[in-house]
Design a protein around this motif. Structure first.
Motif, PDB file in Angstrom:
ATOM      1  N   SER A 134      -8.958  -5.195   4.998  1.00 30.00           N
ATOM      2  CA  SER A 134      -8.790  -6.007   3.795  1.00 30.00           C
ATOM      3  C   SER A 134      -7.611  -6.962   3.864  1.00 30.00           C
ATOM      4  CB  SER A 134      -8.591  -5.082   2.597  1.00 30.00           C
ATOM      5  OG  SER A 134      -7.321  -4.470   2.683  1.00 30.00           O
ATOM      6  N   GLY A 135      -6.824  -6.861   4.939  1.00 32.63           N
ATOM      7  CA  GLY A 135      -5.664  -7.746   5.056  1.00 32.63           C
ATOM      8  C   GLY A 135      -4.388  -7.174   4.473  1.00 32.63           C
ATOM      9  N   GLU A 136      -4.475  -6.072   3.706  1.00 28.60           N
ATOM     10  CA  GLU A 136      -3.266  -5.461   3.140  1.00 28.60           C
ATOM     11  C   GLU A 136      -3.350  -3.943   3.262  1.00 28.60           C
ATOM     12  OE1 GLU A 136      -1.970  -6.866  -0.672  1.00 28.60           O
ATOM     13  OE2 GLU A 136      -2.500  -8.936  -0.199  1.00 28.60           O
ATOM     14  N   ASN A 151      -1.709   1.869  -4.928  1.00 28.48           N
ATOM     15  CA  ASN A 151      -1.057   0.628  -5.321  1.00 28.48           C
ATOM     16  C   ASN A 151      -1.841   0.257  -6.576  1.00 28.48           C
ATOM     17  OD1 ASN A 151      -0.140  -1.959  -5.700  1.00 28.48           O
ATOM     18  ND2 ASN A 151      -0.134  -2.447  -3.516  1.00 28.48           N
ATOM     19  N   PHE A 206     -10.262 -13.126  -5.306  1.00 25.40           N
ATOM     20  CA  PHE A 206     -10.549 -12.410  -4.062  1.00 25.40           C
ATOM     21  C   PHE A 206     -10.316 -10.940  -4.347  1.00 25.40           C
ATOM     22  CE2 PHE A 206     -11.236 -14.950  -0.206  1.00 25.40           C
ATOM     23  CZ  PHE A 206     -11.342 -16.192  -0.817  1.00 25.40           C
ATOM     24  N   ASP A 208      -3.553  -2.241   7.211  1.00 24.31           N
ATOM     25  CA  ASP A 208      -4.626  -3.162   7.572  1.00 24.31           C
ATOM     26  C   ASP A 208      -5.003  -2.956   9.038  1.00 24.31           C
ATOM     27  OD1 ASP A 208      -6.405  -5.331   7.327  1.00 24.31           O
ATOM     28  OD2 ASP A 208      -4.957  -6.606   8.343  1.00 24.31           O
ATOM     29  N   PHE A 221       4.517   1.293  -5.874  1.00 26.40           N
ATOM     30  CA  PHE A 221       3.210   0.837  -5.393  1.00 26.40           C
ATOM     31  C   PHE A 221       3.219   0.460  -3.914  1.00 26.40           C
ATOM     32  CE2 PHE A 221       2.477  -0.858  -9.988  1.00 26.40           C
ATOM     33  CZ  PHE A 221       2.372   0.443 -10.447  1.00 26.40           C
ATOM     34  N   GLY A 222       4.360   0.586  -3.251  1.00 23.16           N
ATOM     35  CA  GLY A 222       4.439   0.250  -1.832  1.00 23.16           C
ATOM     36  C   GLY A 222       5.073   1.396  -1.054  1.00 23.16           C
ATOM     37  N   VAL A 223       4.815   1.411   0.244  1.00 26.00           N
ATOM     38  CA  VAL A 223       5.361   2.473   1.100  1.00 26.00           C
ATOM     39  C   VAL A 223       6.897   2.393   1.114  1.00 26.00           C
ATOM     40  CG1 VAL A 223       5.249   1.106   3.237  1.00 26.00           C
ATOM     41  CG2 VAL A 223       5.059   3.596   3.349  1.00 26.00           C
ATOM     42  N   ARG A 229     -12.283  -7.142   1.515  1.00 23.53           N
ATOM     43  CA  ARG A 229     -11.892  -8.079   0.458  1.00 23.53           C
ATOM     44  C   ARG A 229     -12.768  -9.327   0.570  1.00 23.53           C
ATOM     45  NH1 ARG A 229      -5.737 -10.407  -0.599  1.00 23.53           N
ATOM     46  NH2 ARG A 229      -5.949 -10.503  -2.835  1.00 23.53           N
ATOM     47  N   PRO A 286      -2.117  -1.649  -9.195  1.00 24.18           N
ATOM     48  CA  PRO A 286      -2.801  -2.907  -9.503  1.00 24.18           C
ATOM     49  C   PRO A 286      -4.049  -3.103  -8.647  1.00 24.18           C
ATOM     50  CG  PRO A 286      -0.440  -3.263  -9.423  1.00 24.18           C
ATOM     51  CD  PRO A 286      -0.685  -1.860  -8.931  1.00 24.18           C
TER      52      PRO A 286
END
Lengths: 151, 483
Positions: free
Chosen positions: B392-394, B451, B361, B429, B242-244, B350, B453
């Protein structure tokens, strides 16, 4: 209502201490895991299956901070309308604002670490406001009885 | 003037209602029905066109591969929920296909017809298979509740598609995918050109975290493949997490030959740099085995594919990361993005609110939370441009089903290298990407964050072709939950 207000305010103050404890617990677990050869990277962080037990601290911090604490702060505000505490509403509003700010800082900390630093400091504001709200609610508001009010 | 006790109580009640009422209203407004069609959800965005007048609706499940053609590659995959034991002996609760996770490697030659029968032996939530990166016909996409119903225990579903694209792909469940993919319901799919790839050694490096620890091809930490000095080696890296994932090579310079199943044009040799493979993305690395006879392909700092004999010491991840915007040499795209028929914005944000009654959130698309997410509507043959912005901050690895899009620009800087075709694009982001694609594969397609989730938290939109509908429901009797 005054007693409920007071207890709730102290519970929120205690929640702040818990929040710090959850983070310290999780970070200690992370440190031990990395010392034992664990590798933390983007995929591990994004995985919902973090491989050290103490990572539950991160999860609890998130749920507690984003759901439980704001819920309690909102309930405190509603209680304050009925509790007849001098400055009770004001303190409940200020506390709710601090909590809202605290959540935003926590999330912005994912963008820039300086927000994380502020998040740590604002925790004391949340704690202090909640504690003071509880402390000040100790005595009933001195209020003349209805009918005896000076005209 | 002082208020009476009664009046004070009334004021307090009014204040309490003023606080509670909006919260309650937002809460109830966020509740979604137990069953609904993606065709009815969200905001229909026609990309600057008036809604099409095509009243005839083709159900997405009729968009299949030719029935009259014999399959060239045929296999059955049986899904099970069980205790999985890795080669290292480590075990965990997860999912298997034909008794193992990852599932078997499927190999086909370009142009062959692939037929896979999916059977569900024991997965209570049901399963599907999505052919990640393969632009399959609309009915074969495997998105539960969008292109099919989840396959329940004891049931089966047959996937058929022509393997038109040569490259590295993977398959995974698209039912409750944030749990089933994490638990290992996935496997690799490789489609090779009829003339071959020119490599002496063609190796797979499928990375997956089981129980939070990274594996390569299902082996804890490291896997090894044989090669001799002078061999040309192609390593097909698949990031199923789920992450780079940063990837770099010790022991030889390399070329990034392909991204997301599409060859790059004129990729030069890289040394001392890493490449990043987005969640769900793939990267094919090509290198020549040195005289030392050993190369190490690092898949983050926790796993590696060892090629040849002996060992190479792992280096630290390079600070310098290859920028695909300027890598390789330009080549014709086959269409003109400047004359786009439709233009869409996919703005990721977000904000606080309720997601189906749950406070938190949550991600927004163009300012709205699920289920008020866009339904991008296109007509067959349209040239489509999309601007993806992330505030979105992520980071979000954005995955468009059924199509490959070419990256035109990032943060206003135009792409100057090889055409960079993606199906899984890492959008950090603060970044803005301009992408374009040709709407040449009718259907209803998910366009979501890989990702997974995040997708379950509402970071999903859909791409719908005019004249295509879906008979399937999210939720409903089959419990379809694609995210």
């Amino acid at each position: 209502m005054r007693v409920v207000y007071r207890i709730l305010a102290y519970v929120i103050a205690a929640e702040v201490a818990l929040q710090a404890a959850f983070m310290a617990y999780a970070i200690a677990g992370l440190y031990i895991w990395v010392q034992d050869g664990g590798v933390l990277d983007s995929a591990v962080m994004e995985s919902e299956d973090i491989p050290f037990d103490e990572s539950v601290g991160f999860m609890l911090h998130g749920i507690n901070g984003m759901m439980v604490v704001p819920f309690l702060a909102l309930v405190l505000l509603i209680i304050s309308f009925f509790a007849k505490i001098k400055g009770g509403i004001r303190f409940a509003v200020i506390l709710l604002l601090w909590v809202a700010l605290q959540i935003f800082l926590g999330l912005f900390g994912h963008e820039a670490a300086i927000f994380g630093l502020l998040h740590g400091l604002v925790a004391f504001a949340v704690y202090g406001t909640a504690f003071m709200a509880g402390f000040r609610a100790k005595k009933p508001a001195t209020e003349p009885a209805v009918g005896n009010a000076p005209q | 003037m002082r208020l009476s006790r009664r009046a004070k109580t009334l004021v307090a009640v009014a204040a309490a209602v003023a606080v509670i009422a909006p919260v309650a209203w937002f809460w109830q407004a966020s509740l979604v029905p137990d069953a609904y069609s993606v065709a009815d959800m969200g905001r229909h965005d026609h990309g600057g066109h008036a809604p099409g007048g095509d009243a005839s609706t083709v159900p997405v499940d009729e968009l299949t591969a030719p029935d009259d053609r014999e399959a060239d590659v045929r296999l059955t995959l049986t899904a099970a929920q069980e205790r999985v034991t890795l080669a290292s002996g480590r075990d965990f609760d997860g999912y298997t296909l034909n008794g193992s996770s990852p599932g078997p490697e499927i190999r086909a030659v370009q142009g062959q017809l692939v037929e896979v029968v999916l059977e569900n032996a024991s997965v209570p939530d049901g399963v599907t298979l999505h052919w990640h990166g393969v632009d399959v016909p609309g009915a074969m996409d495997g998105a539960a509740g969008v292109t099919q119903d989840a396959v329940g225990v004891g049931e089966s579903f047959t996937y058929r598609f022509v393997a038109d694209q040569a490259g590295t792909f993977w398959y995974h469940s698209h039912q409750v995918s944030h749990e089933q993919v994490l638990g290992g319901l996935l496997g690799p799919l490789v489609i090779t050109p009829a003339a071959g790839t020119g490599a002496d050694v063609d190796a797979l490096a499928l990375a997956h975290l089981y129980g939070g620890r990274r594996t390569v091809n299902g082996r804890d930490g490291e896997d090894r493949v044989a090669a001799e000095a002078g061999d040309t080696v192609r390593v097909r890296v698949v990031n199923t997490d789920f992450g780079v994932m940063p990837v770099w090579v010790d022991g030889a310079p390399f070329r990034l030959a392909a991204v997301d199943g599409t060859d790059l044009h004129g990729p030069p040799e890289i040394e001392g740099k890493g490449v990043e493979v987005a969640a769900g993305g793939r990267g094919d690395l090509v290198f020549v085995m040195p005289e030392s006879g050993a190369v190490r392909v690092n898949l983050s700092a926790s796993a590696a594919l060892l090629v040849g004999e002996g060992s190479v010491e792992a280096s630290a991840p390079p600070d310098d990361v290859l920028d695909l915007l300027h890598y390789g040499s330009p080549a014709p795209l086959g269409f003109d993005p400047a004359s786009a028929d439709r233009e869409f914005a996919f703005g990721i944000g977000r904000r606080p609110g309720f997601l189906d009654g749950k406070p938190g959130f949550w991600w927004t698309v163009n300012g709205a939370m699920a289920p008020e997410v866009p339904m991008f509507t296109v007509a067959y043959g349209d040239v489509v441009r999309m601007r993806i912005t992330n505030d979105s901050g992520e980071a979000h690895p954005m995955h468009l089903h059924g199509h490959h899009a070419v990256v035109l620009a990032r943060d206003g800087v135009a792409a100057t290298g090889s055409p960079w075709w993606v199906d899984s694009l890492e959008v950090r982001d603060g970044e803005t990407f301009e992408i374009a694609f040709v709407a040449d594969n009718p259907g209803i397609w998910m366009d979501h964050c890989h990702n997974l989730p995040h997708a379950a938290e509402g970071l999903v939109a859909h791409l719908n072709y005019e004249g295509v509908g879906t008979p399937f429901l999210i939720g409903g009797p089959h419990g379809n939950h694609p995210e």
